[in-house]
Design a protein around this motif. Structure first.
Motif, PDB file in Angstrom:
ATOM      1  N   MET A 192     -40.956  -8.425   5.856  1.00 49.54           N
ATOM      2  CA  MET A 192     -41.191  -9.294   7.013  1.00 49.54           C
ATOM      3  C   MET A 192     -42.478 -10.096   6.835  1.00 49.54           C
ATOM      4  N   LEU A 193     -43.523  -9.415   6.322  1.00 48.69           N
ATOM      5  CA  LEU A 193     -44.803 -10.089   6.107  1.00 48.69           C
ATOM      6  C   LEU A 193     -44.636 -11.215   5.090  1.00 48.69           C
ATOM      7  N   GLN A 194     -43.909 -10.920   4.018  1.00 47.80           N
ATOM      8  CA  GLN A 194     -43.694 -11.904   2.966  1.00 47.80           C
ATOM      9  C   GLN A 194     -42.923 -13.114   3.511  1.00 47.80           C
ATOM     10  N   ALA A 195     -41.848 -12.818   4.265  1.00 48.76           N
ATOM     11  CA  ALA A 195     -41.034 -13.909   4.823  1.00 48.76           C
ATOM     12  C   ALA A 195     -41.868 -14.760   5.770  1.00 48.76           C
TER      13      ALA A 195
ATOM     14  N   SER B 155     -44.260 -16.977   3.696  1.00 47.85           N
ATOM     15  CA  SER B 155     -43.751 -17.743   2.557  1.00 47.85           C
ATOM     16  C   SER B 155     -43.751 -19.245   2.836  1.00 47.85           C
ATOM     17  N   SER B 156     -43.226 -19.628   3.991  1.00 45.51           N
ATOM     18  CA  SER B 156     -43.149 -21.048   4.342  1.00 45.51           C
ATOM     19  C   SER B 156     -42.842 -21.150   5.827  1.00 45.51           C
ATOM     20  N   ALA B 157     -42.967 -22.358   6.359  1.00 48.40           N
ATOM     21  CA  ALA B 157     -42.665 -22.544   7.779  1.00 48.40           C
ATOM     22  C   ALA B 157     -41.215 -22.163   8.055  1.00 48.40           C
ATOM     23  N   SER B 158     -40.304 -22.533   7.149  1.00 43.60           N
ATOM     24  CA  SER B 158     -38.895 -22.224   7.413  1.00 43.60           C
ATOM     25  C   SER B 158     -38.655 -20.714   7.320  1.00 43.60           C
ATOM     26  N   GLY B 159     -39.361 -20.046   6.381  1.00 47.22           N
ATOM     27  CA  GLY B 159     -39.252 -18.593   6.293  1.00 47.22           C
ATOM     28  C   GLY B 159     -39.727 -17.936   7.576  1.00 47.22           C
ATOM     29  N   PHE B 160     -40.845 -18.434   8.109  1.00 48.59           N
ATOM     30  CA  PHE B 160     -41.414 -17.893   9.349  1.00 48.59           C
ATOM     31  C   PHE B 160     -40.451 -18.043  10.519  1.00 48.59           C
TER      32      PHE B 160
ATOM     33  N   LEU C 293     -54.252  -6.417  14.209  1.00 52.84           N
ATOM     34  CA  LEU C 293     -52.991  -7.164  14.108  1.00 52.84           C
ATOM     35  C   LEU C 293     -52.265  -7.208  15.451  1.00 52.84           C
ATOM     36  N   LEU C 294     -52.161  -6.044  16.129  1.00 52.47           N
ATOM     37  CA  LEU C 294     -51.473  -6.017  17.418  1.00 52.47           C
ATOM     38  C   LEU C 294     -52.214  -6.901  18.420  1.00 52.47           C
ATOM     39  N   GLY C 295     -53.560  -6.834  18.392  1.00 50.13           N
ATOM     40  CA  GLY C 295     -54.366  -7.664  19.280  1.00 50.13           C
ATOM     41  C   GLY C 295     -54.089  -9.140  19.056  1.00 50.13           C
ATOM     42  N   PHE C 296     -53.974  -9.520  17.774  1.00 51.89           N
ATOM     43  CA  PHE C 296     -53.676 -10.924  17.457  1.00 51.89           C
ATOM     44  C   PHE C 296     -52.301 -11.325  17.980  1.00 51.89           C
ATOM     45  N   PHE C 297     -51.297 -10.479  17.720  1.00 50.98           N
ATOM     46  CA  PHE C 297     -49.931 -10.814  18.153  1.00 50.98           C
ATOM     47  C   PHE C 297     -49.839 -10.917  19.675  1.00 50.98           C
ATOM     48  N   ILE C 298     -50.546 -10.012  20.371  1.00 50.23           N
ATOM     49  CA  ILE C 298     -50.469 -10.008  21.835  1.00 50.23           C
ATOM     50  C   ILE C 298     -51.143 -11.259  22.413  1.00 50.23           C
ATOM     51  N   THR C 299     -52.279 -11.678  21.800  1.00 44.30           N
ATOM     52  CA  THR C 299     -52.997 -12.826  22.348  1.00 44.30           C
ATOM     53  C   THR C 299     -52.446 -14.161  21.841  1.00 44.30           C
ATOM     54  N   HIS C 300     -51.544 -14.135  20.846  1.00 43.23           N
ATOM     55  CA  HIS C 300     -50.978 -15.382  20.315  1.00 43.23           C
ATOM     56  C   HIS C 300     -49.460 -15.374  20.411  1.00 43.23           C
ATOM     57  N   SER C 301     -48.960 -15.277  21.635  1.00 40.53           N
ATOM     58  CA  SER C 301     -47.513 -15.249  21.813  1.00 40.53           C
ATOM     59  C   SER C 301     -47.103 -16.416  22.723  1.00 40.53           C
ATOM     60  N   PRO C 302     -46.156 -17.267  22.302  1.00 42.51           N
ATOM     61  CA  PRO C 302     -45.400 -17.251  21.049  1.00 42.51           C
ATOM     62  C   PRO C 302     -46.240 -17.779  19.878  1.00 42.51           C
ATOM     63  N   LEU C 303     -46.041 -17.150  18.742  1.00 44.54           N
ATOM     64  CA  LEU C 303     -46.845 -17.448  17.561  1.00 44.54           C
ATOM     65  C   LEU C 303     -46.223 -18.590  16.762  1.00 44.54           C
ATOM     66  N   THR C 304     -47.084 -19.480  16.241  1.00 44.61           N
ATOM     67  CA  THR C 304     -46.563 -20.522  15.348  1.00 44.61           C
ATOM     68  C   THR C 304     -46.956 -20.176  13.909  1.00 44.61           C
ATOM     69  N   TYR C 305     -46.231 -20.793  12.974  1.00 43.75           N
ATOM     70  CA  TYR C 305     -46.476 -20.527  11.556  1.00 43.75           C
ATOM     71  C   TYR C 305     -47.907 -20.883  11.162  1.00 43.75           C
ATOM     72  N   ASP C 306     -48.381 -22.057  11.619  1.00 48.56           N
ATOM     73  CA  ASP C 306     -49.728 -22.517  11.237  1.00 48.56           C
ATOM     74  C   ASP C 306     -50.813 -21.558  11.726  1.00 48.56           C
ATOM     75  N   GLN C 307     -50.686 -21.098  12.982  1.00 42.62           N
ATOM     76  CA  GLN C 307     -51.649 -20.134  13.535  1.00 42.62           C
ATOM     77  C   GLN C 307     -51.683 -18.866  12.689  1.00 42.62           C
ATOM     78  N   TRP C 308     -50.486 -18.364  12.393  1.00 39.48           N
ATOM     79  CA  TRP C 308     -50.345 -17.098  11.669  1.00 39.48           C
ATOM     80  C   TRP C 308     -50.918 -17.207  10.266  1.00 39.48           C
ATOM     81  N   LYS C 309     -50.558 -18.306   9.560  1.00 45.08           N
ATOM     82  CA  LYS C 309     -51.023 -18.489   8.190  1.00 45.08           C
ATOM     83  C   LYS C 309     -52.544 -18.661   8.161  1.00 45.08           C
ATOM     84  N   ALA C 310     -53.071 -19.449   9.104  1.00 51.52           N
ATOM     85  CA  ALA C 310     -54.516 -19.679   9.155  1.00 51.52           C
ATOM     86  C   ALA C 310     -55.260 -18.362   9.400  1.00 51.52           C
ATOM     87  N   PHE C 311     -54.732 -17.566  10.325  1.00 48.75           N
ATOM     88  CA  PHE C 311     -55.372 -16.279  10.648  1.00 48.75           C
ATOM     89  C   PHE C 311     -55.332 -15.331   9.449  1.00 48.75           C
TER      90      PHE C 311
END
Lengths: 123, 113
Positions: free
Chosen positions: A42-45, A48-53, B33-51
């Protein structure tokens, strides 16, 4: 030869609560171990990319995935709560039998509440 | 003792200490991690990757990955030695455990870095 009384009345013998807390700690640990590949996948997916996320986010809408994640999260939350109690015991807290029993009850209640909140949060 | 050949440190006391150090690191990591998920819901890819790819989070993730390997080695080793009595069964399970942990470690490194 052995005249000691035997009590095999299965309806009257049961584990004391601290023993149940302990065996659940062990079982939840083994569950988490087998969940490691799922979590890594799940972490990897998700990274991996915006579409994976967003594919993963979409997968999370299915009831099966929610149950799996809730199950893993429940094992994890329980394991952490029982672990904190264990560390406190190592540090010398809950020295008496009464305190051990009370701390078992409290940690079980905290774990159940956290698991229920996690369930509500996932759904 | 031969029985302890596949344990992490071959010392009960050292295992005991390692188990607790790794437990504290993992507990804090789960909390963050749980704290981040709870405070960033719904999560976007950019937020998650940056964090996840901030320097401090990468170091923390590496610490947690190492702790996870140590913690599950000691934990599962204990469970195996408690319940699997025949030597070949026990040894095979422990070899599988170590191989599995090596896989998880390499996989985790690839994800974090």
């Amino acid at each position: 030869m052995n005249k000691r009384p035997i009590n095999l009345a299965l309806t009257t013998i049961h584990f004391p609560l601290p023993a149940i807390i302990s065996i659940l700690h062990r079982i939840s640990g083994v569950i988490i171990f087998f969940a490691i590949p799922i979590l890594l996948w799940m972490l990897q997916a998700s990274l991996s990319s915006a579409s994976g996320f967003y594919t993963l986010q979409h997968c999370m809408e299915s009831v099966t995935m929610r149950f799996i994640v809730w199950g893993i999260l429940s094992a994890l939350l329980y394991h952490v709560v029982a672990g904190v109690r264990h560390l406190l015991m190592d540090a010398g807290f809950f020295g008496s039998l009464a305190a051990i029993r009370l701390s078992s009850k409290i940690s079980l209640i905290i774990a159940i509440i956290m698991i229920l909140i996690a369930g509500v949060w996932i759904w | 003792m031969v029985a302890a050949a596949l344990s992490l440190t071959r010392s009960g006391l050292r295992d005991w200490i390692f188990q607790r150090i790794s437990a504290v690191i993992l507990g804090l990591y789960v909390l963050v991690l749980l704290g981040f998920f709870i405070t960033h819901s719904p999560l976007t890819y950019d937020q998650w990757k940056a964090f996840f790819h901030t320097a401090s989070m990468e170091i923390f993730s590496l610490m947690a990955l190492l702790s996870l390997i140590v913690h599950s080695w000691i934990g599962v080793w204990t469970v195996i030695t408690d319940y699997l009595k025949p030597l070949y069964l026990r040894a095979s399970a422990q070899v599988l455990l170590i191989a599995g942990l090596a896989l998880f470690f390499a996989w985790g490194l690839r994800i974090i870095l």
